[in-house]
Design a protein around this motif. Structure first.
Motif, PDB file in Angstrom:
ATOM      1  N   LYS A 130       0.872  -1.179   0.000  1.00 53.09           N
ATOM      2  CA  LYS A 130       0.000   0.000   0.000  1.00 53.09           C
ATOM      3  C   LYS A 130       0.906   1.226   0.000  1.00 53.09           C
ATOM      4  O   LYS A 130       1.642   1.462   0.948  1.00 53.09           O
ATOM      5  N   SER A 131       0.848   1.988  -1.091  1.00 54.02           N
ATOM      6  CA  SER A 131       1.690   3.182  -1.209  1.00 54.02           C
ATOM      7  C   SER A 131       0.919   4.417  -0.763  1.00 54.02           C
ATOM      8  O   SER A 131      -0.283   4.544  -1.015  1.00 54.02           O
ATOM      9  N   VAL A 132       1.604   5.330  -0.102  1.00 51.32           N
ATOM     10  CA  VAL A 132       0.956   6.557   0.338  1.00 51.32           C
ATOM     11  C   VAL A 132       1.987   7.674   0.372  1.00 51.32           C
ATOM     12  O   VAL A 132       3.151   7.462   0.721  1.00 51.32           O
ATOM     13  N   GLU A 190      -1.429  13.739   0.662  1.00 48.24           N
ATOM     14  CA  GLU A 190      -2.680  13.446   1.360  1.00 48.24           C
ATOM     15  C   GLU A 190      -3.167  14.610   2.215  1.00 48.24           C
ATOM     16  O   GLU A 190      -4.364  14.743   2.469  1.00 48.24           O
ATOM     17  N   PHE A 201      -4.744   7.422   9.168  1.00 48.56           N
ATOM     18  CA  PHE A 201      -4.193   6.386   8.288  1.00 48.56           C
ATOM     19  C   PHE A 201      -3.862   5.124   9.068  1.00 48.56           C
ATOM     20  O   PHE A 201      -4.218   4.008   8.672  1.00 48.56           O
TER      21      PHE A 201
END
Length: 281
Positions: A9-11, A16, A57
């Protein structure tokens, strides 16, 4: 290649919280005893935005085995983020952690966390992959005894004393859920230790002892030479494993060959490319 084996899972925390791409630089400043995430050009403070995003998150991320973070990033750096005095243009107080990464470190102290810069080093990458795949194997295992038997030597290479504690936990006629939870927590604790060169060396020496009676004097001398070369940082630990595995194959030692110590993660992920950063044999 890692994506072939694990879900990633990239963030980007900075995106954001509403920062544009490209964007004006942000940095961490020390304001009295507080560390704030400041956009230097506008002097806007994004600390609360980043903290709120990080908490949200992490509350939703669910099951996770490890983190790879961006080095030197004011949001994601682990130890190499530049910390500035309030309003200073150039001077740096020290290096520290990013705002987002600090939340991760505080919340997930028992799983592997590395930055992508350090993972260019072969040994650091090998340790990281070993830990995340061992953690996942533990989580997905339906037979704790089978896991223990297959990972025994690998875990001993971290801490033999702590592995003895593991053995005591499951060395019962009947294992209950409390025992299993205690066992899993102890494995996490073991994997949080740094494997020292001495631990690795002693583990391989112990394996080699079981074959010495079957080897010629020249073979013994040759392997002892390899041990000395490793001890003097002339060859990597993997060279010792290759040599000892040859003996395991030669003597059809299935118990040893089934140990994850030799292949703790898929072989296709092995890469000897090495930046040399953080070099540790």
């Amino acid at each position: 290649m890692l994506k072939d084996y694990i879900d990633i899972k990239s963030v980007c925390p900075e995106t954001e919280i509403g920062l544009s791409t490209p964007r004006n630089p942000i940095r961490i400043e020390k304001h009295n005893e507080e560390y704030k995430l400041i956009q230097r050009n506008s002097n806007l403070d994004y600390t609360c935005h980043m903290n709120e995003f990080a908490e949200d998150f992490l509350s939703k991320i669910g099951d996770v085995d490890g983190f790879i973070l961006k080095s030197k990033s004011p949001s994601c750096g682990i130890k190499d983020v530049k910390i500035y005095p309030k309003g200073s243009k150039y001077s740096i107080i020290k290096n520290g952690s990013g705002i987002f990464s600090k939340k991760i470190i505080n919340s997930y102290s028992n799983i592997p966390i590395e930055d992508e810069g350090r993972l260019k080093n072969y040994v650091i990458r090998d340790e990281f992959l070993t830990r995340i795949f061992t953690i996942n194997n533990l989580k997905s295992s339906n037979d704790i005894i089978d896991f223990h038997n297959k990972n025994l030597i690998l875990l001993k290479s971290y801490s033999e004393n702590m592995v003895n504690e593991l053995t005591n936990i499951i060395n019962k006629d009947k294992i209950n859920d409390i025992d299993i939870d205690l066992y899993k927590n102890k494995v996490h604790e073991i994997l949080c230790n740094k494997r020292t060169k001495i631990n690795k060396l002693n583990t391989v020496k112990t394996i080699f002892e079981k074959y010495k009676d079957k080897l010629s004097q020249s073979e013994i001398e040759n392997y002892e030479k390899l041990l000395k070369l490793y001890e003097n940082q002339k060859i990597p630990h993997s060279a010792l494993l290759v040599a000892i595995k040859i003996y395991a194959i030669r003597f059809n030692d299935e118990d040893l060959l089934n140990q994850t110590f030799f292949n703790p993660y898929p072989e296709s992920l092995i890469s000897i490319s090495d930046s040399g950063k953080g070099r540790d044999l």
